[in-house]
Design a protein around this motif. Structure first.
Motif, PDB file in Angstrom:
ATOM      1  N   UNK A 238      -2.355   8.463  -5.344  1.00 49.43           N
ATOM      2  CA  UNK A 238      -1.488   9.148  -4.386  1.00 49.43           C
ATOM      3  C   UNK A 238      -0.361   8.217  -3.939  1.00 49.43           C
ATOM      4  N   UNK A 239       0.701   8.811  -3.499  1.00 51.06           N
ATOM      5  CA  UNK A 239       1.809   8.039  -2.945  1.00 51.06           C
ATOM      6  C   UNK A 239       1.614   7.924  -1.435  1.00 51.06           C
ATOM      7  N   UNK A 240       1.810   6.709  -0.896  1.00 50.63           N
ATOM      8  CA  UNK A 240       1.626   6.476   0.536  1.00 50.63           C
ATOM      9  C   UNK A 240       2.862   5.809   1.128  1.00 50.63           C
ATOM     10  N   UNK A 246       7.097  -0.014   6.168  1.00 51.96           N
ATOM     11  CA  UNK A 246       7.930   1.088   5.670  1.00 51.96           C
ATOM     12  C   UNK A 246       8.056   1.125   4.153  1.00 51.96           C
ATOM     13  N   UNK A 247       7.165   0.435   3.455  1.00 50.68           N
ATOM     14  CA  UNK A 247       7.179   0.451   1.989  1.00 50.68           C
ATOM     15  C   UNK A 247       6.412   1.656   1.462  1.00 50.68           C
ATOM     16  N   UNK A 248       6.774   2.092   0.272  1.00 53.30           N
ATOM     17  CA  UNK A 248       6.061   3.167  -0.407  1.00 53.30           C
ATOM     18  C   UNK A 248       5.261   2.570  -1.560  1.00 53.30           C
ATOM     19  N   UNK A 249       4.084   3.112  -1.756  1.00 60.27           N
ATOM     20  CA  UNK A 249       3.206   2.610  -2.811  1.00 60.27           C
ATOM     21  C   UNK A 249       2.490   3.778  -3.465  1.00 60.27           C
ATOM     22  N   UNK A 258      -6.104   3.868   2.653  1.00 58.76           N
ATOM     23  CA  UNK A 258      -5.352   3.473   1.465  1.00 58.76           C
ATOM     24  C   UNK A 258      -4.418   2.324   1.838  1.00 58.76           C
ATOM     25  N   UNK A 259      -4.571   1.216   1.133  1.00 60.67           N
ATOM     26  CA  UNK A 259      -3.906  -0.027   1.508  1.00 60.67           C
ATOM     27  C   UNK A 259      -2.516  -0.141   0.895  1.00 60.67           C
ATOM     28  N   UNK A 260      -1.573  -0.550   1.744  1.00 62.55           N
ATOM     29  CA  UNK A 260      -0.206  -0.807   1.286  1.00 62.55           C
ATOM     30  C   UNK A 260      -0.208  -1.981   0.320  1.00 62.55           C
ATOM     31  N   UNK A 261       0.437  -1.825  -0.813  1.00 61.83           N
ATOM     32  CA  UNK A 261       0.476  -2.910  -1.801  1.00 61.83           C
ATOM     33  C   UNK A 261       1.468  -4.004  -1.415  1.00 61.83           C
ATOM     34  N   UNK A 271       2.081  10.337   1.455  1.00 57.08           N
ATOM     35  CA  UNK A 271       3.454  10.840   1.420  1.00 57.08           C
ATOM     36  C   UNK A 271       3.504  12.057   0.506  1.00 57.08           C
ATOM     37  N   UNK A 272       3.286  13.206   1.071  1.00 56.15           N
ATOM     38  CA  UNK A 272       3.254  14.424   0.276  1.00 56.15           C
ATOM     39  C   UNK A 272       1.841  14.770  -0.154  1.00 56.15           C
TER      40      UNK A 272
END
Length: 279
Positions: A238-240, A246-249, A258-261, A271-272
């Protein structure tokens, strides 16, 4: 935010009211009534007293009505160890000072900025409303006075002190309640901040972590590793969006978090709704 008197009170000869220790009453320029302070007035009336327009005070000892000044011109009684002829603030000496850029006197409860000397950059920071003046600086962008211990350790947000507290929706700039500067730069009343932590850890405005959560994130790493997902979710990506950096992963879906990379925070949101299986 500050507590106010429910009814008008005459000050004691050595005293004033629950808010300030002073030897005089203020004559409200709006209604002409006498009150120990503006907070007592505002708690009893349906309008507010403009402290800057006060033109007369009454001595609590001899009852002489006169212009605002530190001592009574009739009996010589001291109205306040501290007196500001701009704000017309009378009180005992708390190392207050008038900040021309803030436009008010800085005084009130003494907070523990760092309480041990230093403050970690990721921790919530306090700013004080009490002197001595040499221990503080005025941040022109935030437009408020901060402890010197916060110089270079706070995120500036233009005119942040002129915003209301996002929890109680009451004024922060002129409040007598200590405030907290969060890592994201937003301000909360200390009391509101403490109540917020009973329910969560994120700034109510931007959702940035209000605490250093790194220790908890490592605990969550272990819990995620020890909690396998059902078969139908094991290969789901999934996209987060990370609320902290403010990063997307694009990461593997997990119910626990779900951990930010980028920053390794679990303060993220999907995100969606789209989910993509791993090939």
């Amino acid at each position: 935010m500050a507590a106010v008197a429910e009814e008008r009170r005459e000050p004691e000869r050595d005293g004033g009211c629950e808010h300030y220790r002073r030897g005089c009453l203020l004559r409200a320029p709006c209604c002409g009534k006498l009150y120990p302070c503006r907070l007592c007035h505002d708690g009893a009336e349906e309008h507010r007293l403009d402290r800057f327009r006060v033109a007369e005070v009454q001595c609590a000892r001899c009852r002489l009505l006169q212009k605002p000044q530190q001592r009574c011109e009739g009996c010589g009684s001291l109205f306040g160890e501290y007196y500001c002829d701009v704000c017309h603030l009378f009180d005992r000496d708390k190392k207050q000072y008038h900040c021309g850029e803030c436009g008010i006197c800085r005084c009130g409860p003494a907070p523990g900025v760092g309480r041990g000397g230093g403050v970690a950059a990721a921790e919530p920071l306090s700013f004080s409303r009490i002197g001595p003046e040499e221990d503080f600086f005025h941040c022109s962008k935030c437009n408020l006075c901060l402890s010197l211990s916060l110089r270079g350790k706070h995120k500036c947000i233009e005119n942040v002190s002129r915003q209301d507290c996002p929890i109680c929706l009451e004024d922060i700039h002129t409040s007598r309640v200590e405030a907290r500067v969060l890592p994201c730069g937003h301000l909360l009343h200390k009391t509101c901040y403490e109540e917020m932590l009973k329910e969560g850890y994120r700034c109510p405005l931007c959702m940035h972590s209000a605490l250093d959560m790194r220790r908890y994130w490592r605990q969550l790493d272990d819990e995620v590793a020890q909690t396998p997902m059902p078969t139908e979710y094991q290969n789901m990506m999934v996209e987060i969006l990370c609320n902290d950096c403010n990063s997307r992963s694009t990461v593997q879906f997990h119910l626990l978090g779900m951990k930010c990379t980028n920053c390794e925070s679990y303060n993220t949101a999907q995100d969606g709704k789209s989910k993509q299986p791993v090939e």
